[in-house]
Every structure is written in structure tokens, then in C-alpha cells.
Enzyme design. Structure first.
Site, PDB file in Angstrom:
ATOM      1  N   LYS A 157      32.854  42.120  29.301  1.00  0.00           N
ATOM      2  CA  LYS A 157      33.469  43.444  29.377  1.00  0.00           C
ATOM      3  C   LYS A 157      34.903  43.428  28.851  1.00  0.00           C
ATOM      4  O   LYS A 157      35.331  44.376  28.206  1.00  0.00           O
ATOM      5  CB  LYS A 157      33.426  43.986  30.796  1.00  0.00           C
ATOM      6  CG  LYS A 157      34.323  43.245  31.727  1.00  0.00           C
ATOM      7  CD  LYS A 157      34.252  43.759  33.125  1.00  0.00           C
ATOM      8  CE  LYS A 157      34.874  42.737  34.025  1.00  0.00           C
ATOM      9  NZ  LYS A 157      36.113  43.008  34.619  1.00  0.00           N
ATOM     10  N   THR A 158      35.637  42.354  29.108  1.00  0.00           N
ATOM     11  CA  THR A 158      36.999  42.291  28.586  1.00  0.00           C
ATOM     12  C   THR A 158      36.959  42.308  27.069  1.00  0.00           C
ATOM     13  O   THR A 158      37.777  42.941  26.407  1.00  0.00           O
ATOM     14  CB  THR A 158      37.711  41.013  29.074  1.00  0.00           C
ATOM     15  OG1 THR A 158      37.526  40.908  30.479  1.00  0.00           O
ATOM     16  CG2 THR A 158      39.192  41.077  28.767  1.00  0.00           C
ATOM     17  N   ASP A 206      39.574  49.179  34.154  1.00  0.00           N
ATOM     18  CA  ASP A 206      38.787  47.975  34.405  1.00  0.00           C
ATOM     19  C   ASP A 206      38.452  47.891  35.896  1.00  0.00           C
ATOM     20  O   ASP A 206      39.145  48.470  36.719  1.00  0.00           O
ATOM     21  CB  ASP A 206      39.624  46.764  33.977  1.00  0.00           C
ATOM     22  CG  ASP A 206      38.784  45.516  33.897  1.00  0.00           C
ATOM     23  OD1 ASP A 206      37.550  45.628  33.900  1.00  0.00           O
ATOM     24  OD2 ASP A 206      39.373  44.415  33.822  1.00  0.00           O
ATOM     25  N   GLU A 207      37.406  47.167  36.252  1.00  0.00           N
ATOM     26  CA  GLU A 207      37.012  46.991  37.662  1.00  0.00           C
ATOM     27  C   GLU A 207      36.931  48.349  38.366  1.00  0.00           C
ATOM     28  O   GLU A 207      37.417  48.517  39.489  1.00  0.00           O
ATOM     29  CB  GLU A 207      38.010  46.086  38.411  1.00  0.00           C
ATOM     30  CG  GLU A 207      38.261  44.749  37.773  1.00  0.00           C
ATOM     31  CD  GLU A 207      37.163  43.730  38.043  1.00  0.00           C
ATOM     32  OE1 GLU A 207      36.091  44.119  38.557  1.00  0.00           O
ATOM     33  OE2 GLU A 207      37.375  42.551  37.717  1.00  0.00           O
ATOM     34  N   GLN A 224      29.577  44.333  42.113  1.00  0.00           N
ATOM     35  CA  GLN A 224      30.747  43.522  42.424  1.00  0.00           C
ATOM     36  C   GLN A 224      31.812  44.309  43.176  1.00  0.00           C
ATOM     37  O   GLN A 224      32.980  43.936  43.203  1.00  0.00           O
ATOM     38  CB  GLN A 224      31.350  42.938  41.138  1.00  0.00           C
ATOM     39  CG  GLN A 224      30.431  41.949  40.457  1.00  0.00           C
ATOM     40  CD  GLN A 224      31.099  41.244  39.298  1.00  0.00           C
ATOM     41  OE1 GLN A 224      32.080  40.541  39.463  1.00  0.00           O
ATOM     42  NE2 GLN A 224      30.588  41.459  38.103  1.00  0.00           N
ATOM     43  N   ARG A 235      30.117  33.228  39.526  1.00  0.00           N
ATOM     44  CA  ARG A 235      31.321  32.578  38.981  1.00  0.00           C
ATOM     45  C   ARG A 235      30.955  31.296  38.245  1.00  0.00           C
ATOM     46  O   ARG A 235      31.736  30.776  37.459  1.00  0.00           O
ATOM     47  CB  ARG A 235      32.339  32.222  40.083  1.00  0.00           C
ATOM     48  CG  ARG A 235      32.960  33.375  40.853  1.00  0.00           C
ATOM     49  CD  ARG A 235      33.492  34.425  39.964  1.00  0.00           C
ATOM     50  NE  ARG A 235      32.494  35.482  39.810  1.00  0.00           N
ATOM     51  CZ  ARG A 235      32.551  36.419  38.881  1.00  0.00           C
ATOM     52  NH1 ARG A 235      33.544  36.433  38.026  1.00  0.00           N
ATOM     53  NH2 ARG A 235      31.616  37.344  38.787  1.00  0.00           N
TER      54      ARG A 235
END
Length: 772
Positions: free
Chosen positions: A30-31, A217-218, A248, A607
Site C-alpha cells: 500500500k505504501t 493511510d491506516e 488490522q 508481520r
DNA sequence: GGTTTGAAACTTTTT
DNA sequence: GTTTCAAACC
């Protein structure tokens, strides 16, 4: 440059106009999408970078995005506004907050400051803090601010509710006090900005014109206030791109509103929705495990991560007897992997649910000589010596910040005590002065008398520092403070280990001030104080150093490591006791707290890039008490064929052998690792008098009936030893009669009429009832 | 006014 | 096990 993107990624990058929701699974790039999107806007669409805003939650994320944008955008990348919600708001408020009746040099209060202030207020309002805790007021206020509820609205909503009316009164007072001190708390930063936008159309319009393209973001972690902020800004041009993953969302406790993402399409009916489901981070086994776990949640948008990376190795599961052995096992494994060259220290991360779990790992790593870094816990800027010095700087900058002045007036000791402070406070209140101004008039205050002679040097000190502040750099001013107060000299004289550490921290603070002055164009005292107020521990994590990272699952969001250890996977710890016993059910029938814990497990699993090791302990010391915990339900939700290692349920009765194993492990823990383990103590050896853990304190045992059997596991049937009508005994409530037993998903809900304690409903696994 | 001591609370998670 | 906070003492 866009050829390296997959199809949905491209779609997201090229979709520049109108609202866009990108559902980006863990590790789906996504980044990458966000940075390429910025580049595309500038280079292909000819958008002036000045019109682009990118908002994140942490400085670290903002920094990384900035760096990556710089890498791919040729010219003008620096004029893109990339920052966190909080710093974005500070920047806006520093310019316009005078329109809301605050000074633009306002101070930002951290949670410790908030608590101090709240104590003050409770005292003044004569509230019994034994009944109403300061913390509960702060929680209520924070929740209100997250929902943009001001004190007046709060009072209206309170209606006849006695508790809420008290909260309303405290909230009003708290807010008045903040304003008097020219201070904002974290939640105010967002709320006041929204207030400003709603009050002043001119300001709103200016920022709407500036931020024509907004990326968030997020997004799953935004709260109502943040949503409103973004909505207002995007209202005019409607070019709002939000990226998030509902799986998340782990900050509900902090006010995050998961419906912001779940209902985005309702807020913006013309929104395009793009799903990124191809994962570039982990092996298929790890993804399968994560997918299976999260599939147990009701409240989510269906998606399934996949990858072209192979299956990879199985997930290792290790169940140890104690928390000590758990730490030991992880340490050995790291040493082995680093020793045989399969990874470096920095490739490894140990993740846990609560900060308190870090201690055992820290002790073990210290002995084993494993370099490590703990993220979280006590923030650097919350240390006493740092806060003291910063309070001097705050006092120099904003004399209205009473909290800062009160903190330092007697640091170092000037012989000014509580009695004098009370008199000055009272005078300040009567005369409607700030505390510092009252100090300057100490001579006029009745009853202060000879204490005035002690106060005057302090006032003169501050006056002279203020004069110097105009001439000196931040670093030099800080050094000047240290010098004139004799802060370091005093510590040097002390000479203890602790004092040495404090001096080191102060040196670190000086370096940070110097670094700040080099990093920004127009450094200022206010600028430094602001930067310092808004950093999180995670921000300073630097992947360049070779150490193992230890942190909570929350801190780990957004990070990735080749080799991950998920520690403390036990019922009662993770998922936590609160979540298990929570009865908060959403309209969809989801147990909201438990689902949040499950999302946390999902974050943890995803992760890992290559190796994932899950560990749990059968016994664990919590708050000086030994507890027994069954393996976490989240481990059991992973299909057995993906797991290597077995799950054994602990004995239902008080397991004496495990208790003795626990004692031995603890004893052995602080011995060098080579001695421990090679000759593992076996039962029967000489015992030293009293056992370390008195038997009369019965540990909490939390069995959870396993729904599936595992290869070579010895699953214990958890049928209850009592039935309706039986007499039972409870540790706390005493004797009673079982009124009803209702079978739940994995546990029984038992209703008991206690002779003395009344009727209670409880889960069988926690009640630990004994038939009598 | 400052220091020492013992009890009590604490534990989710943080910008 | 650790930290925080008040009361009692100096």
C-alpha cells in the site's frame, strides 16, 4: 515506472479523481501505491505537489513515505505535505488558533500532564478520587473529544445520569483550565482544528484550496474527529483516497471507529473500491494461518491474501512450562539462527500483548548477550529529568503553562514547599492571574512572608532565561538551563548508577535539540517543544542497527521481519481476560472486544516474512502471582497441518508438578544459559524450606475446551464436574447452588446462586468452581 | 520543608 | 514485581 505494479495497484494509482477506498491487505504494497500515486499525480496529471496532502498516524510512517516519495518523484516532492494527523493539526493551529481564543504558542500536554491537571481539578471540586478515579474522567473526556462532543453537549447528553453529570462538570472545568494554561491535550489537537474549520469558513476554504488531493493511510484507525477533519478538507474537491485494512483495526480502545472504513461507501456513494490482495511479504503458510484466524471474525470485509512466494516452512509452535523458559527458548533460537548465519539480529522481532512481558526477554537477552531494543513502555520524553528540563523551556516559551512552572519551581530544591504553593495558587485564582505572574507578585501575597526571598531568585532566573532565549539557539538555551540550575552538577554529586543514566539521557536530549536545529529550516523553541511532544517511541526505530526488536503487537503494525516470535499466546493474556469476559456484542452478533484481539493476532502473524514461531507458557507470573493459562484460541484457529509442534492442555486440577517446574525455572533463569538446560533439574532434589509460591493462593486456571484435535496432541475433555442443582464453591464468592449451565462456543456460562454474594453469571473456565 | 517508609494499586494496547 | 502515594518522622 508503473510497469512493476500489479493490476489493482495500477488501478489505484491511476484513479486520481473522486473518492477512492483502497482495501489493502497486510503486505500488499500500500505504501508503494500511495507513493506512486503521488508521483503519478505530479508527473502525469500535472498536479502541483503543493496541493497534495498525505496523512499517517506515526512520524515513522510519515518519514518513510516522505523518503520514498523523494526517491521516485523527481522535482517538487518536498512541497507535498506529509505528516501525522496530530502534527498536521498543530501546524494549522499554530497559525489560526487565536481565532478560538488560545495563544499560538500553546503547549501540548501529554498524559502525565493531563493526570496532574486532573488531580488538581478533583481536589478543587472536592471529588472523592476513591470513588471517581482521575483516570476514568480522563477516559470519558478523551472519548468525548474523539466524538467531537464539547462540554456543553456532554452536559446535555448526560441528562439525569448522576455519574455523567459529575463527568460533565469535571470536563468543563478541565477544559477551562487547559485554556487558562494555554494548553491543548492530544485529543484537542484534532477537535480544535475541526472546531476552527467549522467556525471560520475562510480558514477552511484556504485549506480546502490547498489540499486538493488527500491521501489517508491506516484509515481503519481513524476516529470520528479525524474522519470529520478529513471530510471537511475533502468536501470541496472530493479527491479523497483512503487506504486501510479493516482486519488490522486495533485501536478501538483509543476511539478508532471501524465503521469509518466499513461504511466508507455510504459516506461517499460514488466511491471507487479497490482491493489489494496479493501479498509480497510472507510465505503462503503464514498467510494461510492468518487467513484462517481472521476468518473467525464476523465483522469484516471478505478478502483472502495470496502470494507467489512458495509455501515456505511450517509455523513452529512451542509450549513451555514457564515464562522464563519461553524467553530462554526464544533466546536460544535467535542465537542458533544468527550463529549459523541464517539471519542477523535485526531480522528478528519478539512480539507480545502487553509491555510487562518484555521484562523476561530483556533479562534473558542481557545474559545471553543478544543485542536488543525495546520499543514502547516508558517514552524517552516522559523521563523525569527530561520532563524537568523541558518544563524550564516550556516556562520560558509559555508563561501561562502553570503545570510546567509548578513542576520546576522547586527543582532543584529551593525550599519552596506545598504550603507556599497553595497560597500562591489561591492568590492566582482570586486575582485571575496565571501562576507565574502570581509568583512575580509574591511580595503582595498575604502569608507568603519570608518565602518571598526564595521565590524571587526563581523569577529572576526565568526572566534572564527569557532574555537569553531571544539570542541563543535552542541547544544553547538548553545548555544554559542545565548550567544555571546546576541540574547535571547535582546528579554528578549523587554519583549513583541511576544518576549516571539520567545524565546520559540529558546528553541525549541535547543531541536531539541539536539534531532538530539541523533538520528544519527555521528552528525555534516552540518548534522544538512541539516536535518533542508528538513523538512516539516507535518513531526512533532504525533498521540500520543490528539488534533484536521487542515490542507490543500494537507497535508492530506496519512493520515486517524475516523472523518473528509471537510470545505469550495464552488464554487470559492474549486474548486478554477482559476480552474473553466482555459481553459487548455488535448488531451483527460479533463479540467486538474479542474480534479486536483477533485482529491483533492477525497483525502479529502477518508481520512475519519467512519464519514464524509461536510460543506459550503453561504457567506465568503476573503481578507476583502464578497463573495457569491454556493455549490461546488463536493458535487453535490455525489449521494443524500448518503447525509444527503440539498443543497440550494443562491438567485440570492444580498441577503440583508444573508448579515445581515453575520454581526451578525461575531459579535457573538467572544462571548462564549454558548451565541451564543442559542439566535440566528433575524433580526430587533438595527443596529450600518454603516454596516460593504459597499454595494457599490458588492460581487462576483457564482451560478452554479444544474444538479440534491436533496430531499427537493429548487434548483434555473439559466436561464440567458439576451440573445444575449441585452445590459448588468459588474462591471469592464462597458456596452456592448452580442455577443454570448454558453451553457457549468454547465454554460454558454458569449461573450460580451464591449464599452470600448473590447470583452471578460466569464462564466456567474462569469461575473454577468446585463441586462440594 | 524534606525524607523515609509502608501500603496499595497496577496491566491492555498510544498519538 | 514494580511503581506510586500518603502518612509519619526528622
Amino acid at each position: 515506472m508503473y510497469d512493476f505494479l500489479n493490476e489493482p495497484q495500477k488501478e489505484a494509482v491511476f484513479h486520481t479523481e473522486g473518492p477512492l477506498l483502497i482495501l489493502a491487505g497486510a503486505g500488499s504494497g500500500k505504501t508503494r501505491v500511495l507513493t506512486h500515486r503521488a508521483a503519478y499525480l505530479i508527473e502525469e496529471k500535472g498536479v502541483n505537489p503543493y496541493y497534495i496532502l498525505a496523512v499517517t498516524f506515526t512520524n515513522k510512517a510519515a518519514g518513510e513515505m516522505r523518503e520514498r516519495i523523494n526517491d521516485i518523484v523527481g522535482y517538487g516532492a518536498e512541497s507535498i505535505w506529509v505528516s501525522t494527523f496530530h502534527s498536521t493539526c498543530v501546524r494549522i493551529l499554530r497559525r489560526y488558533i487565536d481565532r478560538l481564543g488560545y495563544g499560538t504558542n500553546f503547549t501540548i500536554y501529554d498524559s502525565e500532564d493531563q493526570k496532574t491537571l486532573m488531580k488538581d481539578i478533583c481536589k478543587r471540586l472536592q471529588i472523592d478520587t476513591k470513588i471517581h478515579k482521575e483516570k476514568s474522567f480522563l477516559d470519558a473526556i478523551s472519548a468525548a473529544k474523539d466524538e467531537l462532543t464539547d462540554p456543553i453537549a456532554f452536559e446535555t447528553n448526560a441528562g439525569g445520569d448522576y455519574n455523567k453529570r459529575i463527568q460533565a462538570q469535571v470536563y468543563r472545568e478541565y477544559q477551562r483550565e487547559l485554556q487558562k494554561n494555554n494548553a491543548l491535550d492530544f485529543d484537542d489537537l484534532i477537535m480544535k482544528t475541526v472546531e476552527l474549520f467549522k467556525l471560520d469558513k475562510e480558514v477552511l476554504n484556504a485549506y480546502q484550496e490547498r489540499f486538493r488531493y488527500i491521501m489517508v493511510d491506516e484509515y481503519q484507525d481513524t476516529n470520528t474527529a479525524q474522519f470529520e477533519l478529513v471530510r471537511l478538507l475533502a468536501m470541496k474537491y472530493r479527491n479523497l483516497c483512503v487506504v486501510g485494512d479493516d482486519d488490522q483495526s486495533i485501536y478501538k480502545f483509543r476511539g478508532a471507529n471501524i465503521y469509518n472504513i466499513l461504511n466508507f461507501e455510504n459516506h461517499f456513494p460514488d466511491a471507487a473500491v479497490i482491493r489489494l490482495e496479493q501479498n509480497y511479504r510472507s510465505t503462503q503458510n503464514i498467510l494461510d494461518a492468518a487467513n484462517h484466524v481472521i476468518a473467525n471474525n464476523v465483522e469484516r470485509k471478505e478478502k483472502r491474501l495470496w502470494t507467489e512466494n512458495g509455501a515456505g516452512e511450517k509455523i513452529r509452535f512451542e509450549q513451555l512450562d514457564t515464562g522464563y523458559e519461553e524467553a530462554d527458548t526464544v533466546a536460544r533460537d535467535i542465537l542458533e539462527k544468527v550463529g549459523n548465519g541464517s539471519c542477523r539480529y535485526r531480522d528478528c522481532a519478539v512480539l507480545y500483548r502487553t509491555n510487562a512481558q518484555s521484562r523476561l526477554f530483556e533479562e534473558r537477552f542481557l545474559i545471553s548477550n543478544i543485542p536488543y531494543r525495546i520499543v514502547g513502555g516508558l517514552n524517552f520524553y516522559s523521563r523525569k529529568e527530561i520532563k524537568d528540563l523541558l518544563s524550564y523551556l516550556k516556562t520560558v516559551s509559555n508563561g501561562r503553562d502553570d503545570l510546567a512552572v509548578k513542576r520546576i519551581i522547586n527543582v532543584p530544591k529551593r525550599g519552596i514547599g506545598a504550603a507556599t504553593l497553595n497560597k500562591v495558587s489561591l492568590y492566582a485564582q482570586e486575582q485571575e492571574l496565571d501562576f507565574y505572574t502570581a509568583l512575580r507578585r509574591a511580595a503582595d501575597i498575604p502569608g507568603v512572608g519570608k518565602a518571598e526571598a526564595r521565590i524571587r531568585p526563581f523569577v529572576l532566573l526565568i526572566q534572564s532565561l527569557r532574555a537569553k532565549a531571544k539570542l541563543l539557539s535552542v541547544t544553547d538555551l538548553l545548555k544554559e538551563v542545565i548550567d544555571v540550575t546546576g541540574y547535571v552538577r547535582e546528579l554528578e554529586a549523587e554519583g549513583t548508577e541511576e544518576a549516571v543514566e539520567r545524565i546520559e539521557n540529558i546528553d541525549e536530549l541535547i543531541s536531539k535539540a541539536a539534531a532538530y536545529e539541523e533538520s528544519v529550516e527555521a528552528p525555534s523553541l516552540d518548534g522544538f517543544l512541539e516536535e518533542v511532544a508528538l513523538v512516539a517511541d516507535i518513531d526512533s526505530l532504525d533498521s540500520g542497527n543490528d539488534y533484536v526488536v521487542l515490542m507490543t503487537l500494537h507497535s508492530a503494525k506496519g512493520l515486517e521481519f524475516p523472523n518473528v516470535y509471537l510470545a505469550g499466546m495464552e488464554e487470559g493474556l492474549f486474548p486478554g481476560y477482559r476480552a474473553i469476559t466482555s459481553d459487548e456484542i455488535s448488531p451483527n452478533g460479533a463479540n467486538t472486544e474479542l474480534e479486536e484481539e483477533r485482529r491483533l493476532a492477525y497483525v502479529g502473524i502477518t508481520r512475519a516474512k519467512e519464519h514464524l514461531t509461536i510460543t506459550s507458557a503453561k504457567t506465568r507470573m503476573i503481578r507476583g502471582e502464578t497463573r495457569f493459562g491454556a493455549v490461546s484460541r488463536f493458535v487453535k484457529e490455525i489449521p494443524p497441518e500448518l503447525l509444527e509442534g503440539r498443543i497440550t492442555e494443562p491438567e485440570a486440577d492444580f498441577p503440583e508438578e508444573e508448579l515445581s517446574a515453575f520454581r526451578k525455572a525461575r531459579k535457573a533463569f538467572l544462571m548462564p544459559p549454558t548451565q541451564y538446560g543442559t542439566s535440566r533439574p528433575s524433580g526430587g532434589g533438595g527443596d529450600f524450606g518454603r516454596p516460593a509460591y504459597p499454595k494457599k493462593k490458588e492460581p487462576v486456571y483457564t482451560p478452554v475446551g479444544s474444538q479440534r484435535s491436533f496430531s499427537s496432541s493429548s487434548t483434555k475433555n473439559t466436561r464440567l464436574s458439576y451440573q445444575e442443582g449441585d452445590r459448588v464453591r468459588h474462591i471469592k464468592f464462597g458456596d452456592g447452588t448452580v442455577a443454570a449451565i448454558v453451553a457457549g462456543g468454547r465454554d460454558y456460562e454458569v449461573t450460580v446462586d451464591f449464599d452470600k454474594a448473590g447470583t452471578k453469571k460466569m464462564f466456567a473456565s474462569f469461575a473454577r468452581l468446585k463441586k462440594i
